[in-house]
Design an enzyme around this catalytic site. Structure first.
Site, PDB file in Angstrom:
ATOM      1  CG  ASP A  23      40.098  12.466 -19.445  1.00  0.00           C
ATOM      2  OD1 ASP A  23      38.964  13.012 -18.813  1.00  0.00           O
ATOM      3  OD2 ASP A  23      40.324  12.277 -20.532  1.00  0.00           O
ATOM      4  CE  LYS A  86      34.585  16.891 -17.717  1.00  0.00           C
ATOM      5  NZ  LYS A  86      35.379  16.452 -18.405  1.00  0.00           N
ATOM      6  CD  GLU A 186      39.177  17.942 -18.789  1.00  0.00           C
ATOM      7  OE1 GLU A 186      38.874  18.498 -19.488  1.00  0.00           O
ATOM      8  OE2 GLU A 186      38.182  17.322 -18.145  1.00  0.00           O
ATOM      9  CG  ASP A 210      39.990  19.345 -24.126  1.00  0.00           C
ATOM     10  OD1 ASP A 210      39.783  18.684 -24.773  1.00  0.00           O
ATOM     11  OD2 ASP A 210      40.372  19.082 -22.853  1.00  0.00           O
TER      12      ASP A 210
END
Length: 620
Positions: A23, A86, A186, A210
């Site tokens: 992850d 990211k 994800e 999320d």
């Protein structure tokens, strides 16, 4: 006598290789594997903790420090400490222009669609290189903990990541010495961790909420016959637990009547306040009052005040859930399961609001920080062929792409993509008045097309003559179940179209494919260095061309000194373009950009002013 290796970490017989799940997060990253008991497990190497902060610091020698050790430098050396990388993966400067103040490090602005670069310690880095540093740390920790080589992995990305962002994630893995077998969404990984989708007879509709440190997204998934389909996704890439921290900091600033001008200058104090706010947020999950002191500053807040501060942000996330349902053309009653992901879902108020909206208790039994990595490990186990009950669809063995400027390979369908599949990208011309475009199709994993296998070549003719950058050319790849690849090119403004069929895997043995894959990892570092040099040169040459053209067309708006200095910067860049030094080229490109930026604004002001008076000036 035959030797048998024992893995000291697990007590099991040593395997030659373990495929891990990774992850790669905005705030934290982690790695998981399937343990000898056939259960997914996160790796905590030598007690350093499961979570590796996604932070990279470059010291005076230019060496990278990653994770917990790098986090301390966020306060002491913020300019050379990169976080939230990211958010920059596969992005151009235009994508992040409005959020520059979120970052304490320098993002290079060249006012083009080129991918962003980050300056730290006098060097220039791409988000791919920085992400590779984080992945290298995860790889090293996994190998140390498992006492086994870790060369293959499944890496997760948000469901909303586009093709460019997914490819950047693959490239980062390759640069870290990892063969990325699959990029998994994800929310899909989180669902797998809860066993959703493992039963081929199961049909469910799932909402995955999320909320991480810096980003929020909600995805609505449909699972049928073990296949996950993303029905809709919604969210905000600049909303997360960091906003909760910021709300607390602002509350303390007001309560203590702190001078905001002084705080803006004092980076270390602001970071200390932010870390104190983070501690308060975590504490208020289990207690009603937080009361600490930072120097002379009282850091006091109760749970009710905290919840009222974050309520607007949480409401934003619930609005996103409602929009995602509308986009999927579903109602709340159609949702069978709700899954919570991300550390910020630990906040009781968040959990309560999600439960109220969906009318059901969400799944939160698995640690929300770990659930995505655990699901990625399950996906890795499926790809390793260790789950006989799950059918693996056919996949393409090698990446398929086209040649771009400088002889670079631009991947359109990555290897291990499920077949049948389709993907596309948009391109443009690099020369004014260009009417033809040669499209060369390649198969392979190397950055330079010269190292890959050429499959076909055709020409898109009849592009309307326009200035460079204006034509919009869609190149689409369609790979059918029989392995036939159709490549289609279409110029969107005129409708000019051309296509060709090729069979990509024809004549390739398993050994050839394996060698191509091994070479892509072996030469990853030199390939990426070469790619970056070519990209820097292409960018520099384009800027020289644009700057000279600007002087020719708008020289009357510049002073003699400005023209002279611009020409000096152009010459300095031209000289750098002859050298094999990527950082020197980028430095000179940056300097020319910085110097000439006000000129474009000046010409625009004159144009607007002239238009207001009913006059016009020459257009390009």
């Amino acid at each position: 006598m035959a030797k048998i290796s024992i893995n000291l970490a697990t007590g099991s017989l040593q395997k030659e290789e373990i495929i891990v799940g990774i992850d790669l997060g905005t705030t934290n990253s982690l790695v998981a594997f399937i343990n000898p008991d056939k259960n997914p497990q996160v790796i905590n190497d030598t007690g350093k903790g499961v979570l590796v902060p996604s932070v990279v610091h470059f010291n005076a020698q230019g060496d990278a420090i990653v994770g917990n050790e790098a986090k301390a430098f966020l306060i002491t050396d913020p300019a050379n400490t990169i976080f939230s990388v990211k958010r920059l993966l596969g992005r151009s400067y235009k994508d992040v222009a409005g959020h520059q103040d979120t970052f304490s490090y320098k993002i290079i602005d060249d006012e083009t669609e080129a991918l962003v670069k980050i300056r730290a310690g006098g060097k220039f880095y791409t988000p791919i290189e920085l992400s590779a540093q984080i992945l290298k740390e995860l790889k090293a920790r996994a190998e140390h903990a498992l006492k086994t080589p870790v060369n293959r992995a499944v890496i997760t990305v948000p469901a909303y990541f586009n093709d460019s962002q997914r490819q950047a994630t693959r490239d980062a893995g390759r640069l870290a010495g990892i063969d990325v077998l699959r990029i998994v969404n994800e929310p899909t990984a989180a669902s797998l961790a809860y066993g959703l989708g493992l039963d081929p007879n199961q049909q469910k509709t799932i909402a995955v909420y999320d909320l991480g440190g810096g980003t929020f997204d909600v995805s609505i998934l449909s699972i049928q016959n073990g296949i996950f389909e993303v029905l809709s996704t919604n969210g905000n890439t600049f909303l997360g637990g960091d906003d909760f921290d910021r709300a607390i900091v602002h509350y303390w600033i007001e309560k203590n009547r702190l001078d905001t001008h002084i705080l803006q200058e004092d980076n270390a104090l602001m970071q200390s306040l932010r870390l104190q706010a983070e501690a308060a947020k975590k504490a208020l999950s289990n207690q009603n009052l937080y009361n600490e002191k930072l120097g002379d500053i009282w850091c006091t807040i109760d749970k009710q005040t905290f919840e009222s501060l974050i309520a607007p942000k949480v409401t934003e996330t619930i609005d996103s859930c409602a929009q995602a349902l509308r986009d999927a053309r579903l109602s709340i009653t159609d949702i069978d399961e709700v899954v919570l992901v991300g550390g910020s879902t630990r906040t009781p108020y968040v959990k309560q609001q999600v439960a109220e909206f969906f009318g059901r208790e969400p799944h939160d039994q698995i640690n929300p920080d770990e659930v995505v990595a655990l699901g990625a490990a399950i996906q890795a186990d499926i790809l390793a062929g260790n789950r006989s009950d799950i059918l693996l669809l056919d996949v393409t063995p090698l990446s398929l792409g086209i040649e771009t400027m400088g002889g670079l390979m631009d991947i359109i369908i990555p290897r291990n993509a499920k077949v049948p599949t389709k993907a596309g990208r948009q391109y443009t011309t690099s020369v004014d008045g260009q009417v033809n475009m040669k499209i060369s199709v390649f198969q392979g994993e190397r950055d330079l097309v010269a190292e890959n296998r050429k499959l076909a070549e055709f020409e898109l003719k009849g592009i309307p003559a326009m200035p460079a950058g204006l034509p919009k050319i869609d190149i689409n790849f369609l790979l059918n179940a029989d392995g036939i690849l159709t490549v289609q090119a279409i110029e969107l403004r005129s409708g000019v179209k051309q296509e060709i069929d090729v069979k990509p895997s024809y004549g390739l043995t398993d050994e050839t494919v394996e060698k191509m894959l091994i070479d892509s990892i072996t030469y990853a570092k030199s390939d990426v260095a070469q790619r970056m040099l070519i990209e820097a040169r292409s960018e520099g040459e384009q800027l020289v061309y644009t700057a000279e053209r600007f002087i020719e067309k708008h020289g009357s708006y510049l002073s003699t000194e400005e023209i002279s200095k611009t020409r000096k910067h152009i010459e300095a860049l031209r000289t750098a373009l002859q050298q094999p030094e990527k950082d020197e080229i980028l430095k000179r490109t940056d300097e020319l950009n910085e110097y000439t930026r006000p000129f474009a604004e000046r010409v625009m002001d004159v144009a607007v002013s002239a238009a207001m008076k009913g006059k016009s000036i020459d257009r390009e």
